[in-house]
Design an enzyme around this catalytic site. Structure first.
Site, PDB file in Angstrom:
ATOM      1  N   ASN A  74      63.124  40.327  38.427  1.00 18.10           N
ATOM      2  CA  ASN A  74      63.373  38.678  37.851  1.00 18.10           C
ATOM      3  C   ASN A  74      63.882  37.899  39.251  1.00 18.10           C
ATOM      4  O   ASN A  74      64.226  38.376  39.840  1.00 18.10           O
ATOM      5  CB  ASN A  74      64.766  38.911  36.553  1.00 18.10           C
ATOM      6  CG  ASN A  74      63.679  37.599  35.142  1.00 18.10           C
ATOM      7  OD1 ASN A  74      63.339  37.114  35.588  1.00 18.10           O
ATOM      8  ND2 ASN A  74      63.207  39.165  34.355  1.00 18.10           N
ATOM      9  N   ARG A  75      64.443  36.614  38.241  1.00 19.22           N
ATOM     10  CA  ARG A  75      64.274  35.226  39.023  1.00 19.22           C
ATOM     11  C   ARG A  75      66.125  34.936  39.469  1.00 19.22           C
ATOM     12  O   ARG A  75      67.099  35.030  38.385  1.00 19.22           O
ATOM     13  CB  ARG A  75      64.243  33.972  38.116  1.00 19.22           C
ATOM     14  CG  ARG A  75      62.286  33.702  37.941  1.00 19.22           C
ATOM     15  CD  ARG A  75      62.169  33.340  36.812  1.00 19.22           C
ATOM     16  NE  ARG A  75      60.491  33.486  36.925  1.00 19.22           N
ATOM     17  CZ  ARG A  75      59.586  34.331  36.259  1.00 19.22           C
ATOM     18  NH1 ARG A  75      60.624  35.454  35.976  1.00 19.22           N
ATOM     19  NH2 ARG A  75      58.127  33.800  35.779  1.00 19.22           N
ATOM     20  N   HIS A 100      61.374  38.778  41.349  1.00 19.97           N
ATOM     21  CA  HIS A 100      61.762  40.537  41.924  1.00 19.97           C
ATOM     22  C   HIS A 100      61.833  41.472  43.130  1.00 19.97           C
ATOM     23  O   HIS A 100      62.064  42.007  43.525  1.00 19.97           O
ATOM     24  CB  HIS A 100      60.508  41.015  41.477  1.00 19.97           C
ATOM     25  CG  HIS A 100      60.277  40.695  40.289  1.00 19.97           C
ATOM     26  ND1 HIS A 100      61.035  40.505  39.015  1.00 19.97           N
ATOM     27  CD2 HIS A 100      58.996  40.499  39.054  1.00 19.97           C
ATOM     28  CE1 HIS A 100      60.707  40.713  38.019  1.00 19.97           C
ATOM     29  NE2 HIS A 100      59.487  40.077  38.290  1.00 19.97           N
ATOM     30  N   HIS A 185      58.185  48.146  35.653  1.00 10.60           N
ATOM     31  CA  HIS A 185      57.559  46.206  35.420  1.00 10.60           C
ATOM     32  C   HIS A 185      56.268  47.421  35.292  1.00 10.60           C
ATOM     33  O   HIS A 185      55.080  46.429  35.341  1.00 10.60           O
ATOM     34  CB  HIS A 185      57.247  46.121  36.591  1.00 10.60           C
ATOM     35  CG  HIS A 185      57.035  44.923  36.392  1.00 10.60           C
ATOM     36  ND1 HIS A 185      55.994  43.930  35.253  1.00 10.60           N
ATOM     37  CD2 HIS A 185      57.899  42.959  36.756  1.00 10.60           C
ATOM     38  CE1 HIS A 185      55.965  42.809  35.498  1.00 10.60           C
ATOM     39  NE2 HIS A 185      57.240  42.450  36.217  1.00 10.60           N
ATOM     40  N   THR A 186      55.277  48.352  34.242  1.00  9.20           N
ATOM     41  CA  THR A 186      54.429  48.847  33.572  1.00  9.20           C
ATOM     42  C   THR A 186      54.427  48.008  32.649  1.00  9.20           C
ATOM     43  O   THR A 186      55.052  46.781  31.849  1.00  9.20           O
ATOM     44  CB  THR A 186      54.994  50.373  33.337  1.00  9.20           C
ATOM     45  OG1 THR A 186      55.090  50.877  34.058  1.00  9.20           O
ATOM     46  CG2 THR A 186      53.577  50.808  32.490  1.00  9.20           C
ATOM     47  N   TYR A 187      52.659  47.326  32.619  1.00  3.64           N
ATOM     48  CA  TYR A 187      52.128  46.728  31.532  1.00  3.64           C
ATOM     49  C   TYR A 187      51.726  47.958  31.123  1.00  3.64           C
ATOM     50  O   TYR A 187      50.842  48.648  30.566  1.00  3.64           O
ATOM     51  CB  TYR A 187      51.155  45.937  32.284  1.00  3.64           C
ATOM     52  CG  TYR A 187      51.683  45.583  33.599  1.00  3.64           C
ATOM     53  CD1 TYR A 187      51.352  43.770  32.760  1.00  3.64           C
ATOM     54  CD2 TYR A 187      52.148  45.588  34.213  1.00  3.64           C
ATOM     55  CE1 TYR A 187      51.549  42.717  33.510  1.00  3.64           C
ATOM     56  CE2 TYR A 187      52.223  44.204  35.416  1.00  3.64           C
ATOM     57  CZ  TYR A 187      52.445  42.893  34.802  1.00  3.64           C
ATOM     58  OH  TYR A 187      52.254  41.620  35.442  1.00  3.64           O
ATOM     59  N   ASP A 251      58.071  35.752  27.830  1.00  2.00           N
ATOM     60  CA  ASP A 251      58.664  35.905  28.949  1.00  2.00           C
ATOM     61  C   ASP A 251      60.167  35.660  29.761  1.00  2.00           C
ATOM     62  O   ASP A 251      60.163  34.814  30.034  1.00  2.00           O
ATOM     63  CB  ASP A 251      58.002  35.081  30.354  1.00  2.00           C
ATOM     64  CG  ASP A 251      57.927  35.570  31.912  1.00  2.00           C
ATOM     65  OD1 ASP A 251      59.197  37.089  31.990  1.00  2.00           O
ATOM     66  OD2 ASP A 251      57.522  34.820  32.753  1.00  2.00           O
ATOM     67  N   GLN A 290      63.324  42.074  28.922  1.00  2.00           N
ATOM     68  CA  GLN A 290      62.448  41.049  29.958  1.00  2.00           C
ATOM     69  C   GLN A 290      61.306  41.614  29.015  1.00  2.00           C
ATOM     70  O   GLN A 290      61.042  42.290  29.338  1.00  2.00           O
ATOM     71  CB  GLN A 290      62.204  40.533  31.300  1.00  2.00           C
ATOM     72  CG  GLN A 290      61.874  39.650  31.679  1.00  2.00           C
ATOM     73  CD  GLN A 290      62.350  37.760  31.533  1.00  2.00           C
ATOM     74  OE1 GLN A 290      63.437  38.375  31.441  1.00  2.00           O
ATOM     75  NE2 GLN A 290      61.707  36.830  31.463  1.00  2.00           N
ATOM     76  N   GLU A 317      60.286  44.970  30.450  1.00  2.00           N
ATOM     77  CA  GLU A 317      61.476  45.715  31.832  1.00  2.00           C
ATOM     78  C   GLU A 317      62.806  45.395  30.855  1.00  2.00           C
ATOM     79  O   GLU A 317      63.642  44.247  30.818  1.00  2.00           O
ATOM     80  CB  GLU A 317      61.345  44.311  32.621  1.00  2.00           C
ATOM     81  CG  GLU A 317      59.627  44.178  32.606  1.00  2.00           C
ATOM     82  CD  GLU A 317      59.729  42.696  33.367  1.00  2.00           C
ATOM     83  OE1 GLU A 317      59.965  42.317  34.833  1.00  2.00           O
ATOM     84  OE2 GLU A 317      58.607  41.666  33.227  1.00  2.00           O
TER      85      GLU A 317
END
Length: 352
Positions: A74-75, A100, A185-187, A251, A290, A317
């Site tokens: 993340n940020r 990331h 980070h799977t979609y 997000d 997330q 996430e």
């Protein structure tokens, strides 16, 4: 140099394909209510599109599809933090912040600033059978991506039952304190990776609070209740019900603060596709999750020529809170030398 390869975990009911490149999940096949298998994660047919190859350009290529990101997910505001009196600077890959680790998903790196999603992990163990598993390991060196200290990491994917997958991530700093917060980070699209948006999926999130964000999606430092807001998924609701009220889409970091537990892990989320009845229950020991609705995915050509568009998946996430290294009121992500970072996720599939 080690080669990027694909490995299969198959217990006869579900099948998972992973790569030693970024510990990336490229496919997960699970049955629907009629027993029909579908691949429920976005991705590519081969390893090459996941890689940062010189001259490889594709709009929106591999936006962290399926990988493990780190050293800190993340940020991080302005790509800077101070630890033990020393200021550390990270690559600014999502201006004005760091996201990331590394240089992001579409930049060729020549300076050792790759995130863990863009390196080849060593295969430490690979077992078949009723509970197949694979363990990857990676040694991150002092100064890599701008982070202090050498850290030894392992990540193990195991099919623990017919329709359950577990991920155990560990990291041990060897010589310096350092922030560590990995994320998977799977979609996910439980209707099948090629099925369009997930706006009709329902989701329940075991969180009474979120960490609201500024214009750059960095938490402000507040922790606020979700009750009565478009972020309230304390009971199951369609992802699309209020998504137009939250800007580009979801997000946001949810504070996993509710009480239901299993095997020492907290219930984080339940994602369901009503058409197929495929359901994913996610459990974790991480403090946050997330929830991301693929808002920046735009025309990525994936498996079988499927074109992935905006909100074509949901990411769940689990992680430390974003920018926790700069927010003293957030749970700490600093791990001391000799201590062990442990992060586990349990993915339970069913057809409720």
């Amino acid at each position: 140099m080690a080669e990027a390869k694909l490995f299969e975990l198959n217990n006869g009911t579900m099948r998972v394909i992973v790569s030693n490149y970024g510990c990336t999940i490229t496919s997960v096949f699970v049955p629907d209510k009629h027993g029909k298998l579908a691949d429920v994660v976005l991705g590519f047919d081969t390893i090459e599109p996941y890689q940062l190859l010189s001259g490889y350009v594709q709009k929106g290529a591999a936006p962290y599809f399926g990988c493990i990101v780190g050293r800190v997910a993340n940020r991080i505001r302005d790509g800077k933090f101070t630890l033990n009196g020393v200021e550390h600077s990270l690559p600014i890959n999502k201006p004005p912040n760091s996201l990331h680790g590394g240089l992001g998903s579409s930049v060729q790196d020549t300076c050792g600033n790759k995130g863990y999603d863009k390196v080849i992990w060593e295969v430490a163990e690979y077992k078949q059978g009723d509970t197949p598993s694979i363990t990857f390991k990676y040694r991150s060196h002092d100064g890599e991506e701008g982070y202090p200290g050498d850290v030894s990491f392992t990540a193990t994917y195991t099919l623990t039952s017919k329709t359950t997958m577990r991920l155990d991530m560990e990291g041990v700093p060897e010589n310096k304190a350092t922030p560590i917060s990995l994320a998977q980070h799977t979609y996910w699209n439980l209707a099948g990776h090629e099925s369009g948006t997930v706006l009709d999926h329902t989701i329940q999130i075991w969180a009474d609070h979120i960490t609201p964000v500024d214009q750059y999606t960095v938490p402000t430092g507040e922790i606020v209740p979700v009750k009565g807001t478009p972020f309230d998924f304390t009971t199951a609701n369609k992802i699309g019900s209020h998504i137009n009220e939250v800007g580009l889409g979801y997000d946001h970091n949810y504070v996993i603060d509710c009480r239901e537990e299993k095997s020492g892990l907290k219930h984080a989320a339940k994602l369901k596709d009503p058409a197929s009845s495929r359901t994913l229950d996610l459990w974790t020991n991480a403090p946050g999750m997330q929830f991301y609705t693929a808002n920046y995915v735009n025309g990525v050509v994936g498996k079988g020529g499927a074109v992935y568009g905006k909100q074509s998946a949901a990411c769940l996430e689990t992680q430390g809170f974003p920018n926790a290294i700069n927010q003293p009121n957030f749970p700490s992500v600093i791990v001391q030398p000799g201590e062990k970072y442990n992060h586990s996720m349990l993915f339970e599939f069913s057809t409720e």
